[in-house]
Design an enzyme around this catalytic site. Structure first.
Site, PDB file in Angstrom:
ATOM      1  N   SER A 179       0.786  -1.235   0.000  1.00 52.91           N
ATOM      2  CA  SER A 179       0.000   0.000   0.000  1.00 52.91           C
ATOM      3  C   SER A 179       0.817   1.284   0.000  1.00 52.91           C
ATOM      4  CB  SER A 179      -0.958   0.006   1.205  1.00 52.91           C
ATOM      5  OG  SER A 179      -2.094  -0.783   0.931  1.00 52.91           O
ATOM      6  N   LYS A 182       0.445   3.873  -2.740  1.00 54.06           N
ATOM      7  CA  LYS A 182      -0.553   4.950  -2.705  1.00 54.06           C
ATOM      8  C   LYS A 182       0.098   6.332  -2.621  1.00 54.06           C
ATOM      9  CE  LYS A 182      -4.419   2.331  -0.622  1.00 54.06           C
ATOM     10  NZ  LYS A 182      -3.852   0.993  -0.441  1.00 54.06           N
ATOM     11  N   SER A 360      -5.722   3.823   4.280  1.00 59.45           N
ATOM     12  CA  SER A 360      -5.258   2.938   3.214  1.00 59.45           C
ATOM     13  C   SER A 360      -6.438   2.450   2.380  1.00 59.45           C
ATOM     14  CB  SER A 360      -4.484   1.740   3.790  1.00 59.45           C
ATOM     15  OG  SER A 360      -3.715   1.122   2.781  1.00 59.45           O
TER      16      SER A 360
END
Length: 524
Positions: A179, A182, A360
């Protein structure tokens, strides 16, 4: 009684002088307040965000310190890990979870310097002593040998004021970011669209008695009642139904047919991860991220056809407002020159980026990657979004050697980035030269307090409240990238990546110790 008379005269004269001084002080204070208010109103939103962040950090530190002394109790915390459908979540649970044992709230530093600012009492930006390369190496190199980390472990630490790397180990090796990708999605979207961009959901006429609900790609569009007391509300399907019903009645229409248009996006809607509680099918029209429960973040069962369900909900809302929808809503294409009769707008991109990073949020991440594709005139698909993100980062002159962007969320294991890219993304966002990127920093979870870090850094007082970082977790993959103010008040950005881990909790703890070591380090 001459003495008494003189005393009275002196007293009256002194009283008059005091009253005059008080009125003058009040006028001066009022003038200062008015000037401050005008300056605040004239300040760009991204600068206000930075000032608010600093004030909130200080207030949070003071409040938590008081609570820690006064009482001990359960600490509400949670962490969401993104997993493939066939892989079990690390600890046997998914979504938000809470610590089984009550522990005292951790203590945070009472004051954190503003982003890129000097240490308290220092003169000039970056005046706090800079850490040395050797000093950081002494602090971090032993921790990178922790056996809980996988065979591939990389690191990069940059000094924000100097704009240079002060520690690196394998920082040029590309690895699966999970993640933390991102961060790339956020920088690309803000660079391509700007922090004030909003995503529209509209209703257009498509004939005398036919309307089309047109999705623009806002995953936060909600069909729920507005939240009381919220300063900013996401776009609401109820508000859109209100405006649509009014417009139709003005045209003397109370019975229509309804179609829905999802053509803003192209390519497959299902993520390569497959059906999964971490992400809904990626479509230009959905409400509440297609969640089938009442949650607003974390894992949740998802609707397999979000667009159709959103259109059905819209038909019901129109019926409640006196508009009959003839038949079931079906897929449609809006006219090339549409007659728009109603619209709602998402929260600004800055707010979407902050929410995506704090929680997230995979659905927002994929939406922002596609919005970047639309802004770059690329197909709004997984492939087009990946190409658009890369192009946007190239324009920012960021190091993209070995980088692969297969999605915007980091759920795809074929994503690859280097620790050097992650730290440079954060350096770029922290720089005063790029104020439009500031939501990347303000959206980072705060260690032991918010988002995906709320359940971490217990017992690590140096990191709690001081580390702000994006987490990344897949089976065998653990990453952490963020900002930290060191013991001398110097703002640093860092990224730590590891692949091949077999002890997920041990790997997370090892990464947290690395970030806490930077926070605790003067390292000169």
């Amino acid at each position: 009684m001459p003495e008494t008379g003189k005393w009275q005269v002196r007293w009256q004269s002194a009283a008059r002088s005091a009253r005059s001084a008080t009125r003058a002080a009040v006028r001066t204070a009022q003038t200062a307040v008015d000037a401050t208010r005008q300056a605040w109103q004239a300040t760009p939103r991204h600068t206000q965000q930075t000032w608010r962040l600093t004030a909130v950090s200080a207030a949070t530190g003071l409040a938590v310190a008081i609570v820690a002394v006064a009482a001990s109790g359960p600490w509400d915390s949670g962490q969401r890990t993104a997993e493939r459908a066939e892989a079990a979540v690390m600890d046997g649970a998914s979504g938000e979870h809470h610590a089984p044992d009550p522990r005292p709230a951790p203590s945070a530093p009472p004051v954190l310097p503003a982003l890129g600012g000097p240490a308290p009492g220092a003169a000039g930006r970056g005046a706090a002593p800079a850490p040395t390369d050797a000093g950081l190496a002494d602090a971090l190199a032993p921790l990178l040998k922790d056996p809980a980390l996988g065979p591939l472990r990389t690191a990069s630490v940059l000094d924000v004021a100097a704009g240079r790397e002060v520690f690196g180990e394998g920082q040029g090796k590309a690895a699966t970011p999970a993640s933390t990708v991102k961060l790339a999605t956020a920088v690309a979207a803000l660079s391509a669209l700007g922090p004030d961009h909003r995503i529209d959901t509209t209703v257009v006429m498509a004939g005398k008695k036919r309307i089309v609900l047109v999705g623009g790609g806002d995953p936060t569009l909600t069909a729920r009642a507005p939240r009381p007391g919220a300063e900013e509300q996401p776009a609401n399907l109820r508000t859109l139904a209100d405006a649509t019903a009014r417009a139709l009645k003005k045209r003397h229409l109370t019975k229509i047919s309804l179609g829905y248009d999802t053509s803003a996006y192209s390519g497959p809607g299902r993520h390569p991860i497959g059906p999964n509680e971490n992400i809904a099918p990626v479509t230009a029209l959905m409400t509440d991220e297609a969640r089938l429960d009442d949650s607003d973040h974390g894992t949740a069962p998802r609707d397999p056809d979000p667009a159709r369900t959103a259109a059905g909900t819209f038909a019901d809302l129109l019926h409640d407002r006196g508009i009959t929808v003839d038949g079931d809503p079906g897929g449609a294409k809006a006219p090339k020159k549409p007659d728009r009769i109603a619209a709602v707008h998402s929260l600004p991109l800055s707010a979407l980026v902050e929410r995506m990073l704090t929680y997230s949020d995979n659905d927002i991440a994929e939406a922002l990657a596609r919005q970047t594709a639309l802004a770059s005139r690329q197909p709004a698909s997984f492939a087009g979004a990946g190409k658009a993100v890369r192009t946007a980062l190239q324009r920012e002159h960021l190091p993209l050697s070995g980088a692969v962007f297969e999605d915007g969320s980091g759920l795809d294991r074929d994503d690859k980035v280097t620790a050097a890219l992650l730290s440079r993304l954060l350096l770029h966002a922290s720089s005063p030269d790029h104020p439009a990127l500031r939501p990347v920093v303000t959206g980072l979870p705060v260690a032991a307090f918010t988002g995906t870090l709320s359940n971490r850094y217990r017992g690590q007082s140096a990191g709690a409240g001081a580390v702000r970082a994006k987490t990344g977790t897949l089976t065998g993959v653990n990453t952490l990238a963020g900002t930290v103010v060191d013991a001398d008040g110097r703002l640093l950005v860092f990224s730590f990546m590891t692949t091949g881990t077999t002890d997920p909790q041990g790997a997370q703890t090892a990464l947290d110790k690395l970030a806490s070591a930077v926070a605790n380090c003067g390292c000169r």
